[in-house]
Design a protein around this motif. Structure first.
Motif, PDB file in Angstrom:
ATOM      1  N   UNK A  57      62.840 -53.900  28.790  1.00 16.83           N
ATOM      2  CA  UNK A  57      63.036 -52.569  28.748  1.00 16.83           C
ATOM      3  C   UNK A  57      63.762 -52.029  27.623  1.00 16.83           C
ATOM      4  N   UNK A  58      64.836 -52.922  27.302  1.00 21.06           N
ATOM      5  CA  UNK A  58      65.705 -52.440  26.193  1.00 21.06           C
ATOM      6  C   UNK A  58      64.718 -52.535  25.049  1.00 21.06           C
ATOM      7  N   UNK A  59      63.936 -53.441  24.855  1.00 26.70           N
ATOM      8  CA  UNK A  59      62.923 -53.552  23.476  1.00 26.70           C
ATOM      9  C   UNK A  59      61.704 -52.682  23.765  1.00 26.70           C
ATOM     10  N   UNK A  60      61.552 -52.026  24.789  1.00 23.30           N
ATOM     11  CA  UNK A  60      60.240 -51.116  24.991  1.00 23.30           C
ATOM     12  C   UNK A  60      59.130 -52.181  24.988  1.00 23.30           C
ATOM     13  N   UNK A  61      59.213 -53.147  25.592  1.00 23.97           N
ATOM     14  CA  UNK A  61      58.094 -54.116  25.506  1.00 23.97           C
ATOM     15  C   UNK A  61      57.460 -54.474  26.820  1.00 23.97           C
ATOM     16  N   UNK A  62      58.256 -53.866  27.774  1.00 29.24           N
ATOM     17  CA  UNK A  62      57.723 -54.201  29.167  1.00 29.24           C
ATOM     18  C   UNK A  62      56.096 -53.848  29.570  1.00 29.24           C
ATOM     19  N   UNK A  96      58.025 -50.869  34.358  1.00 30.66           N
ATOM     20  CA  UNK A  96      56.797 -50.322  33.862  1.00 30.66           C
ATOM     21  C   UNK A  96      56.741 -48.762  33.926  1.00 30.66           C
ATOM     22  N   UNK A  97      57.154 -48.302  34.876  1.00 24.48           N
ATOM     23  CA  UNK A  97      57.018 -46.863  35.172  1.00 24.48           C
ATOM     24  C   UNK A  97      58.216 -46.087  34.586  1.00 24.48           C
ATOM     25  N   UNK A  98      59.281 -46.817  34.627  1.00 20.75           N
ATOM     26  CA  UNK A  98      60.755 -45.819  34.291  1.00 20.75           C
ATOM     27  C   UNK A  98      61.342 -46.397  33.016  1.00 20.75           C
ATOM     28  N   UNK A  99      60.548 -47.203  32.460  1.00 20.32           N
ATOM     29  CA  UNK A  99      61.171 -47.802  31.138  1.00 20.32           C
ATOM     30  C   UNK A  99      61.741 -46.646  30.147  1.00 20.32           C
ATOM     31  N   UNK A 100      61.552 -45.654  30.181  1.00 18.04           N
ATOM     32  CA  UNK A 100      62.204 -44.441  29.072  1.00 18.04           C
ATOM     33  C   UNK A 100      62.786 -43.168  30.083  1.00 18.04           C
ATOM     34  N   UNK A 101      63.011 -43.615  31.559  1.00 16.40           N
ATOM     35  CA  UNK A 101      63.595 -42.397  32.243  1.00 16.40           C
ATOM     36  C   UNK A 101      62.542 -41.819  32.604  1.00 16.40           C
TER      37      UNK A 101
END
Length: 406
Positions: A57-62, A96-101
């Motif tokens: 999630x931190x790397x936006x790779x999920x 997957x859904x909430x990676x970026x809030x």
């Protein structure tokens, strides 16, 4: 309510039979020990991805990681394996859904998650979303089984992004659940000693007196959440991962599409909520505490998020408990006093819950520097309710069940 034949049969069950049939434990309550459960090797890539959820999630790779997974495998038939698989799949779904809030939220869950998740959810009788059974009940392990079930000796197996606070939040609820365990025996004993033909005031009082003790232990544990989770951190970082979708709320007002399932039509889901714990609903059922209106509808709905066995246990107790009727007709002051102290203890716990909601949700939501990417949850709980008003009404229902001398 008179004791029915079904109730007579339930009260004839031994402790071991109740534990096996309803997946409960006189030692650990509704917790399910999955710490030694292994899944078939085909699910290893999912396990690995879930263990690295925070990093992804931190790397936006999920999302990229999930899309590489193959979900076309048979669902395990063993109950605890199913719960472990549900846990892994729902943690991945949350990430997957909430990676970026609430920014850039996907409208559909890919086939590699939606297919196995809905299939294992159906097998368990739960909903396909991160909820109380997978996040709390089956998500713990002890460092040393020969030492007490305490903070420092209990870890979460999986958690959402949010650092140590994310794990502490889960472990706090795990220990609260474990502290409830003695209430199971108290409830069954109180049912036995208030049933027609088996009335025993002394033993009924003894059983009922254990319930406030249990509630006191649960409340003490609940206060420990402050030791590891700061309100602002919970509001800004953790809470979004426990939320649901649909019911007109942005950014998924119509719900989420589970690709390849439900005719590719959006499904609404409630997020993880303490209301999905069976503990207080079981006490309500046993003691005859009735709720009305919207609060009753909500509490009935969240039973669909409980494990089927726990839901069934709550149902059989609700259908067959004679405790309140017997106490109401009993002229023994000690019996009524013991019953009313149970009501007071449940009210105290619900009052504490309201205080924590105020501390962890309402006040942080009023900060000028709050995280704007989680605004959709500003006025509702993760379970989609206007939280404080709901809790207030539930507690009023509880208060109204206090018995008075006739």
């Amino acid at each position: 309510m008179l004791i029915s034949g079904a109730s007579s049969e339930f009260l004839k069950l031994t402790q071991e039979q109740i534990e096996e049939k309803y997946l409960v434990s006189w030692k650990n309550g509704f917790l399910v020990d999955c710490s030694q459960v292994n899944l078939p090797i085909c699910w290893s890539p999912f396990e690995q991805a879930a263990k690295q959820l925070t990093e992804h999630v931190e790397k936006k790779s999920i999302r990229e990681t999930v899309l590489k997974l193959n979900g076309d495998h048979d669902i395990p038939k063993e109950k605890r394996q199913q719960l472990v698989l549900h846990k892994i799949l729902t943690f991945l779904t949350s990430g997957y859904i909430w990676q970026d809030g609430e920014e850039d939220v996907p409208k559909e869950l890919p086939w590699c998650l939606s297919k196995p998740l809905t299939r294992v959810s159906d097998a368990l009788g739960v909903q396909p979303i991160l909820s109380y059974p997978s996040m709390i009940l089956g998500n713990w392990k002890m460092k040393n089984v020969d030492k007490p079930f305490e903070f420092g000796n209990v870890n979460a197996m999986y958690w959402t992004p949010g650092g140590d606070g994310a794990e502490w939040f889960i472990v706090t609820h795990v220990i609260i659940e474990q502290r409830f365990a003695p209430a199971l025996d108290a409830i069954v004993e109180a049912m036995k000693h208030s049933s027609p033909g088996s009335e025993d005031n002394a033993k009924l009082v003894e059983a009922l007196r254990n319930i406030p003790k249990v509630m006191s232990e649960m409340m003490y544990t609940f206060t420990k959440i402050n030791d590891g989770v700061q309100p602002e951190h919970f509001y800004d970082e953790l809470r979004i991962f426990y939320s649901g979708w649909g019911n007109g709320r942005n950014p998924l007002p119509d719900g989420l599409i589970y690709k390849g399932v439900y005719g590719d039509k959006p499904k609404t889901m409630k997020g993880g909520s303490a209301a999905q714990s069976t503990t207080l609903q079981l006490l309500d059922a046993a003691l005859g505490i009735k709720h009305e209106g919207d609060q009753k509808n909500f509490l009935d709905e969240v039973r669909d998020y409980m494990m089927k066995e726990h839901r069934d246990f709550c149902d059989v107790v609700e259908e067959n408990s004679n405790i309140r009727k017997y106490v109401d007709q009993c002229e023994n002051d000690d019996v009524q006093l013991a019953y009313n102290k149970c009501i007071d203890a449940i009210r105290n716990f619900r009052n504490l819950h309201m205080k924590k909601v105020d501390q962890y949700i309402k006040r942080p939501s009023q900060r000028n520097d709050r995280r704007q990417a989680v605004e959709g949850l500003k006025d509702t709980g993760t379970g989609s309710t206007p939280y404080l008003e709901f809790l207030k009404r539930v507690n009023e229902d509880t208060k109204n069940c206090t018995l008075t001398k006739k």
